[in-house]
Enzyme design. Structure first.
Site, PDB file in Angstrom:
ATOM      1  N   LYS A   1      -0.595  -9.733   2.840  1.00 39.27           N
ATOM      2  CA  LYS A   1       0.122  -9.173   3.991  1.00 39.27           C
ATOM      3  C   LYS A   1      -0.831  -8.302   4.791  1.00 39.27           C
ATOM      4  CE  LYS A   1       3.243  -5.688   3.727  1.00 39.27           C
ATOM      5  NZ  LYS A   1       2.628  -4.707   4.650  1.00 39.27           N
TER       6      LYS A   1
ATOM      7  N   ASP B   1      -0.845  -6.563  -0.478  1.00 38.58           N
ATOM      8  CA  ASP B   1      -1.058  -5.896   0.813  1.00 38.58           C
ATOM      9  C   ASP B   1      -2.559  -5.679   1.046  1.00 38.58           C
ATOM     10  OD1 ASP B   1       0.180  -4.919   3.034  1.00 38.58           O
ATOM     11  OD2 ASP B   1       0.981  -3.115   2.089  1.00 38.58           O
TER      12      ASP B   1
ATOM     13  N   GLU C   1      -1.024  -5.736   8.410  1.00 40.78           N
ATOM     14  CA  GLU C   1      -0.356  -5.082   9.539  1.00 40.78           C
ATOM     15  C   GLU C   1      -1.064  -5.453  10.831  1.00 40.78           C
ATOM     16  OE1 GLU C   1      -0.135  -0.853   8.940  1.00 40.78           O
ATOM     17  OE2 GLU C   1       0.914  -1.063   7.022  1.00 40.78           O
TER      18      GLU C   1
ATOM     19  N   ASP D   1       0.839  -1.207   0.000  1.00 45.70           N
ATOM     20  CA  ASP D   1       0.000   0.000   0.000  1.00 45.70           C
ATOM     21  C   ASP D   1       0.873   1.257   0.000  1.00 45.70           C
ATOM     22  OD1 ASP D   1       0.870   0.040   2.603  1.00 45.70           O
ATOM     23  OD2 ASP D   1      -1.120   0.007   3.517  1.00 45.70           O
ATOM     24  N   SER D   2       2.205   1.072  -0.028  1.00 44.08           N
ATOM     25  CA  SER D   2       3.099   2.215  -0.271  1.00 44.08           C
ATOM     26  C   SER D   2       2.801   2.812  -1.643  1.00 44.08           C
ATOM     27  CB  SER D   2       4.567   1.776  -0.185  1.00 44.08           C
ATOM     28  OG  SER D   2       4.799   0.635  -0.994  1.00 44.08           O
TER      29      SER D   2
ATOM     30  N   GLU E   1       9.147  -3.658  10.685  1.00 41.71           N
ATOM     31  CA  GLU E   1       9.455  -2.324  10.143  1.00 41.71           C
ATOM     32  C   GLU E   1       9.870  -1.336  11.229  1.00 41.71           C
ATOM     33  OE1 GLU E   1       6.664  -0.753   7.306  1.00 41.71           O
ATOM     34  OE2 GLU E   1       7.612   1.233   7.313  1.00 41.71           O
TER      35      GLU E   1
HETATM   36  O1  KIV Z   1       3.438  -1.076   1.615  1.00 39.88           O
HETATM   37  C1  KIV Z   1       4.619  -1.439   1.581  1.00 39.88           C
HETATM   38  O2  KIV Z   1       5.333  -1.259   0.595  1.00 39.88           O
HETATM   39  C2  KIV Z   1       5.137  -2.126   2.758  1.00 39.88           C
HETATM   40  C3  KIV Z   1       6.597  -2.405   2.808  1.00 39.88           C
HETATM   41  C4  KIV Z   1       7.430  -1.210   2.765  1.00 39.88           C
HETATM   42  C5  KIV Z   1       6.943  -3.344   3.900  1.00 39.88           C
HETATM   43  O3  KIV Z   1       4.402  -2.436   3.622  1.00 39.88           O
END
Ligand code: KIV
Length: 282
Positions: A113, A83, A115, A44-45, A182
């Site tokens: 993934k 994510d 959090e 989600d970056s 992280e």
């Molecule tokens: O969203 C993302 O890119 C991330 C990584 C930087 C671990 O969660």
């Protein structure tokens, strides 16, 4: 055959460092896979590096599915992890199941993934039970940036460090196949890595983790004015791109581009017929 979660876990057992990088589109995915990266994260970056937000909160499940489908379609070998974005999995276990299923079915990622640490263990357990591989994400959780008050290093005090150790053990026991750690002090990430059987993938967590993950645009130096401490620019692609675009603009303005080799020709008789008929005149 694609890399699978067992291959990733074997890398920890074999003490082979695990490389992970974010990918959001065909170009970043193809380049990373060609460089031999076995784990791609559609993170989600993308809210920051693709959409231009300051935080990942505006990213939706549809956004992740859109980008993840591209990444899986153009790659053949890497394990692609999708994510789960802000509040797409923490309202209820049912919500997490429904949304993780959508992400897998519509984008074909091999894992998701999420959090969260101890508090998310029940959700992780249920997803794993029904066949969804989960990569956990502890330490700094950017989706909680407003709660934490910024992108801050986590686990620096005793209570925070103990909570992180509990988080790590909880996600492992719940069945996560790996965990992103992280922005955590290196000695603590090291301790977590030695305690867990599953691989730790660090970002801003020192060299002791089993693997490292970085944002594609960060390591390529695509943002000239943004260099967080946890990253390293392996190239200065931003400056190269800016210079190339400037050169293109200059050549267009000076009528140097396109040159003959960039243009197409047509048969003389067709051209002559056009001219004879007056088609070309005003
Ligand atoms: O969203 C993302 O890119 C991330 C990584 C930087 C671990 O969660």
């Amino acid at each position: 055959m694609r890399v699978n979660i067992r291959d990733i876990q074997k890398m920890k057992a074999d003490r082979e460092p695990i490389v992970m990088i974010t990918a959001y589109d065909a170009t970043s995915a193809r380049l990373s896979e060609a460089a031999g990266v076995p784990l791609l994260l559609v993170g989600d970056s993308l809210g920051m590096v693709i959409q231009g937000h300051d935080v990942p909160i505006p990213v939706t499940l549809d956004h992740i599915i859109y980008h993840a489908e591209i990444v899986t379609r153009v790659t053949q070998k890497a394990l692609v992890v999708g994510d789960m974005p802000f509040l797409s999995y923490n309202v209820s276990v049912e919500q997490a199941l429904t949304n993780a299923a959508r992400l897998m079915q519509e984008s074909h990622v091999g894992a998701v993934k999420m959090e969260g640490g101890e508090y998310l263990a029940g959700t992780i357990r249920r997803l794993v039970e029904v066949g969804i591989p989960v990569m956990a994400h502890i330490g700094l959780q950017p989706q909680s940036v407003y709660k934490v008050g910024g992108m801050k290093v986590q686990g620096r005090d005793l209570d925070g460090a103990r909570q992180l150790l509990r988080d790590a053990e909880a996600v492992e026991q719940a069945g996560a196949f790996a965990v992103v750690v992280e922005s955590v002090p290196a000695p603590l990430a090291d301790m977590i890595t030695r305690k867990l059987h599953i691989p730790t993938i660090g970002i801003g967590a020192g060299a002791g983790c089993d693997g490292q993950v970085q944002v594609f645009h960060d390591i390529l130096g695509m943002f000239e004015d943004f260099t967080p401490r946890h990253t390293k620019q392996y190239a200065n692609v931003g400056a190269i791109m800016r210079e190339a675009i400037g050169e293109y603009a200059r050549e267009v303005r000076e009528r140097k581009f396109p040159a003959e080799e960039n243009s197409f020709t047509m048969k003389d008789d067709v051209l002559a017929a056009l001219s004879a008929n007056g088609d070309a005149s005003h």
